[in-house]
Design a protein around this motif. Structure first.
Motif, mmCIF file in Angstrom:
data_model
loop_
_atom_site.group_PDB
_atom_site.id
_atom_site.type_symbol
_atom_site.label_atom_id
_atom_site.label_comp_id
_atom_site.label_asym_id
_atom_site.label_seq_id
_atom_site.Cartn_x
_atom_site.Cartn_y
_atom_site.Cartn_z
ATOM 1 N N ASN A 172 5.311 1.491 8.660
ATOM 2 C CA ASN A 172 4.025 2.166 8.475
ATOM 3 C C ASN A 172 4.209 3.210 7.371
ATOM 4 O O ASN A 172 4.994 4.153 7.535
ATOM 5 N N ILE A 173 3.498 3.039 6.269
ATOM 6 C CA ILE A 173 3.722 3.916 5.111
ATOM 7 C C ILE A 173 2.377 4.397 4.568
ATOM 8 O O ILE A 173 1.447 3.598 4.382
ATOM 9 N N HIS A 174 2.301 5.688 4.288
ATOM 10 C CA HIS A 174 1.054 6.270 3.770
ATOM 11 C C HIS A 174 0.737 5.727 2.380
ATOM 12 O O HIS A 174 1.646 5.471 1.585
ATOM 13 N N ARG A 175 -0.539 5.593 2.098
ATOM 14 C CA ARG A 175 -0.944 4.977 0.823
ATOM 15 C C ARG A 175 -0.465 5.763 -0.397
ATOM 16 O O ARG A 175 -0.377 5.207 -1.500
ATOM 17 N N ASP A 176 -0.162 7.034 -0.234
ATOM 18 C CA ASP A 176 0.309 7.818 -1.378
ATOM 19 C C ASP A 176 1.738 7.464 -1.779
ATOM 20 O O ASP A 176 2.203 7.902 -2.836
ATOM 21 N N GLU A 177 2.447 6.706 -0.937
ATOM 22 C CA GLU A 177 3.853 6.398 -1.231
ATOM 23 C C GLU A 177 3.986 4.945 -1.689
ATOM 24 O O GLU A 177 4.591 4.100 -1.005
ATOM 25 N N ALA A 178 3.433 4.673 -2.866
ATOM 26 C CA ALA A 178 3.371 3.290 -3.359
ATOM 27 C C ALA A 178 4.764 2.672 -3.502
ATOM 28 O O ALA A 178 4.955 1.497 -3.175
ATOM 29 N N GLY A 195 1.187 -6.231 14.682
ATOM 30 C CA GLY A 195 0.749 -5.292 13.643
ATOM 31 C C GLY A 195 -0.312 -4.372 14.219
ATOM 32 O O GLY A 195 -1.493 -4.693 14.179
ATOM 33 N N ILE A 196 0.129 -3.251 14.778
ATOM 34 C CA ILE A 196 -0.793 -2.328 15.469
ATOM 35 C C ILE A 196 -1.328 -1.317 14.449
ATOM 36 O O ILE A 196 -0.553 -0.696 13.720
ATOM 37 N N MET A 197 -2.649 -1.186 14.409
ATOM 38 C CA MET A 197 -3.255 -0.353 13.360
ATOM 39 C C MET A 197 -4.364 0.540 13.898
ATOM 40 O O MET A 197 -5.048 0.190 14.858
ATOM 41 N N CYS A 204 3.619 -4.847 5.164
ATOM 42 C CA CYS A 204 3.716 -3.527 5.787
ATOM 43 C C CYS A 204 2.316 -3.042 6.150
ATOM 44 O O CYS A 204 1.315 -3.681 5.781
ATOM 45 N N ILE A 205 2.271 -1.967 6.894
ATOM 46 C CA ILE A 205 0.992 -1.352 7.240
ATOM 47 C C ILE A 205 0.828 -0.110 6.379
ATOM 48 O O ILE A 205 1.678 0.787 6.385
ATOM 49 N N ILE A 206 -0.264 -0.121 5.607
ATOM 50 C CA ILE A 206 -0.574 1.019 4.748
ATOM 51 C C ILE A 206 -1.426 1.978 5.567
ATOM 52 O O ILE A 206 -2.540 1.641 5.977
ATOM 53 N N LYS A 207 -0.879 3.181 5.810
ATOM 54 C CA LYS A 207 -1.628 4.186 6.580
ATOM 55 C C LYS A 207 -2.655 4.860 5.667
ATOM 56 O O LYS A 207 -2.381 5.110 4.484
ATOM 57 N N SER A 208 -3.816 5.134 6.232
ATOM 58 C CA SER A 208 -4.895 5.819 5.499
ATOM 59 C C SER A 208 -5.265 5.090 4.215
ATOM 60 O O SER A 208 -5.537 5.716 3.189
ATOM 61 N N PHE A 209 -5.284 3.769 4.277
ATOM 62 C CA PHE A 209 -5.722 2.992 3.104
ATOM 63 C C PHE A 209 -7.166 3.354 2.759
ATOM 64 O O PHE A 209 -7.524 3.514 1.596
#
Ligand SMILES: [Fe+2]
Length: 312
Positions: free
Chosen positions: A13-19, A203-205, A32-37
């Protein structure tokens, strides 16, 4: 815990700011799961844009999706917010790494370098209702007849895949309401390795998250065990821009010209579905769409086998 008492595999799970971390996770795991996409408000807008179309759709008859599925095709025209996602800078960045293709050639003695930019493959919403059974594990790029080499020992070579998909759930996803089954690392498998449900995790979101995966990543929509949760997923998948005809048959000819041709000519010109699943309009064979023998608010059901390239 899994059936043999080891933790189920999970996605990063990775925040969208960390491309850069997202890119690395896709290289390692295939997804992966993009957090706060997206913002919660944006997801709610796309939910509202698609809701009327989902409500009028009828149960799916084929075996691609369970009958509890409802569909909203043509998402790009029906949702301004989805059009923003289509050109989101993070989406563009990930496509430039994993899907855009640059090669060079010699034309005489002059070296030329060209880049084919990714294009949208599908932009649609699928909503799985209570009781909807799980899909079988599959690779989406089966439609493009991809043959995957074994990369489990070498690591992932960027450029192996021709497809990258972004799935934005309309509600929080849980194992109960059908969170996608995922097998991290399965993009490295060769074409002969059989995916096993025991190897899959969920894939829990949260609302606003986005599941991104390569075309060669094994996954399946999960079983919706709830009695009252309708789980929409907004799907934007992209492919190599060159996966199309050089002369654009769909804009070159009039409807009347195409309808006057024998079936074999329509087929050779691309007005039938390439098996499996490529080239439909509202899940209808394009030559049937042109004939107008359908209700535009009632998407069709592609022949579920499509194992013979014949009229469906
Ligand atoms: Fe899929």
């Amino acid at each position: 815990m899994g059936p043999i008492d080891k933790p189920l595999p999970t996605l990063q799970n990775i925040h969208r700011d960390e491309a850069d971390k997202i890119i690395q996770a896709i290289i390692e795991d295939g997804a992966c799961i993009i957090k706060s996409f997206a913002s919660v408000g944006a997801v709610e807008r796309v939910n509202a844009d698609t809701h009327p179309y989902l409500e009028v759709d009828k149960p799916w008859k084929g075996d691609l999706f369970p009958p509890e599925t409802r569909r909203c095709t043509r998402l790009i025209a029906r949702s301004a917010t989805a059009r923003e996602w289509l050109v989101d800078p993070l989406v563009t960045k990930l496509l430039s790494i994993f899907v855009d293709k640059t090669t060079h050639n010699y034309y005489g003695e002059t070296r030329h370098t060209y880049t084919s930019n990714a294009i949208l493959n599908t932009g649609l919403t699928m909503r799985i209702g209570p009781g909807g059974k799980a899909q079988r594990l599959h690779r989406d790029d089966k439609n493009f007849h991809m043959e995957h080499p074994d990369q489990t020992k070498t690591g992932y070579k960027i450029g192996t895949d021709v497809e990258l998909s972004f799935l934005v759930p309309g509600i929080a996803t849980t194992p109960e309401n059908g969170a996608t089954l995922v097998i991290p690392g399965s993009h490295l498998w060769d074409s002969e390795r059989i995916p096993k449900v025991e190897e899959a995790g969920y894939g829990i979101m949260d609302v606003g998250d986005c599941f991104v995966m390569l075309g060669g990543f094994y996954h399946a929509g999960g079983h919706n065990l709830t009695k009252d949760q309708y789980r929409p997923v907004h799907d934007l998948s992209f492919i190599r821009g060159y996966l199309r005809q050089e002369e654009n048959a769909y804009l070159s000819f009039t409807k009347e010209e195409v309808l006057s041709w024998p079936f074999e000519v329509k087929m050779r010109m691309g007005y039938t579905v390439s098996s499996p699943n490529l080239g439909f309009v509202d899940f209808i064979q394009p030559y049937k769409y042109l004939a107008g023998d359908y209700d535009p608010n009632q998407p069709g059901d592609l022949d579920s086998s499509q194992e013979l390239n014949k009229a469906a």
